[in-house]
Design an enzyme around this catalytic site. Structure first.
Site, PDB file in Angstrom:
ATOM      1  N   CYS A 214     -21.697  22.543  49.478  1.00 28.11           N
ATOM      2  CA  CYS A 214     -21.616  22.018  48.180  1.00 28.11           C
ATOM      3  C   CYS A 214     -20.345  21.208  48.060  1.00 28.11           C
ATOM      4  CB  CYS A 214     -21.900  23.110  47.232  1.00 28.11           C
ATOM      5  SG  CYS A 214     -23.250  23.797  46.935  1.00 28.11           S
ATOM      6  N   ASP A 215     -20.452  20.240  47.307  1.00 28.19           N
ATOM      7  CA  ASP A 215     -19.086  19.460  46.909  1.00 28.19           C
ATOM      8  C   ASP A 215     -19.273  18.926  45.481  1.00 28.19           C
ATOM      9  OD1 ASP A 215     -16.417  18.653  48.297  1.00 28.19           O
ATOM     10  OD2 ASP A 215     -17.272  16.863  46.968  1.00 28.19           O
TER      11      ASP A 215
END
Ligand SMILES: Nc1nc2c(ncn2[C@@H]2O[C@H](COP(=O)(O)OP(=O)(O)OP(=O)(O)O)[C@@H](O)[C@H]2O)c(=O)[nH]1
Length: 186
Positions: free
Chosen positions: A56-57
């Site tokens: 995730c980012d």
């Protein structure tokens, strides 16, 4: 968040150098970084049956800019002075890989965040707390920053860094369900 949702995880820091990714679109940027993080961690793992890797980012799209972590107090004060009373869109890229099948699925979560009209003193105190310096967009939603988010349109988890309903959709493309991932109680 995942543990509270009944899913045991092993958190790995990918070490991906985020500066290598250039993108003019917030969704494309956070998705490419999520992809790179997931693939970097997946490359360090044996392809054991049933191992899923989720990368995730998060980035904030505000006033035509793509904002990550402010890193410095000066930048955090500048951002909050611009953001107060306005809204931005927190984007979190999610990339899921099934190491057994090699299947991959990805999606960007978007949450509109309406910021309170902070006073100069509130901005100064929040930045002095240090919290804004280390998170995309210079705010959290469930920490000290919660007092400065009037309302959101979309998933709150997406702002924190992982959208559970989005993860459910990714799992379904693999033929998996969230209950299948719940830890065995007792
Ligand atoms: N509890 C909580 N944690 C947050 C929040 N926003 C960010 N974080 C966490 O702070 C860390 C860095 O946040 P971000 O910079 O938003 O996320 P990121 O882009 O994935 O961070 P990197 O992995 O360092 O690139 C991540 O572990 C996030 O889960 C929030 O609103 N609440």
């Amino acid at each position: 968040m995942l543990h509270a949702a009944g899913i045991d995880v092993d958190v790995r820091v990918s070490g991906v150098d985020e500066s290598i990714v250039k993108a003019t679109d917030a969704g494309e940027l956070c998705l490419e970084l999520a992809r790179l993080k997931a693939r970097a961690v997946a490359a360090t793992l044996p392809a054991e049956p049933g191992v899923l890797v989720l990368g995730c980012d998060s980035v904030l799209a505000f006033d035509g800019q793509i904002l990550g972590k402010p890193h410095t107090a000066v930048e955090a004060v500048r951002r909050w002075t611009a953001m107060r009373g306005k809204q931005g869109v927190l984007h979190t890229g999610h990339h899921l890989t099934d190491l057994t099948t090699g299947k991959q699925a990805e999606e960007v979560g978007r949450t509109v965040v309406h910021f309170a009209d902070l006073t100069d003193q509130e901005i100064e105190a929040y930045v002095a707390s240090g919290e804004p310096l280390h998170v995309a967009g210079a705010f959290t939603i469930d920490g000290k920053g919660g007092a400065f988010v009037e309302r959101i349109e979309g998933d709150a988890g997406n702002v924190i860094g992982l959208s559970l309903p989005l993860l459910r959709r990714l799992l379904m493309t693999f033929g998996l369900t969230v209950p299948q991932l719940w830890r065995r109680e007792g």
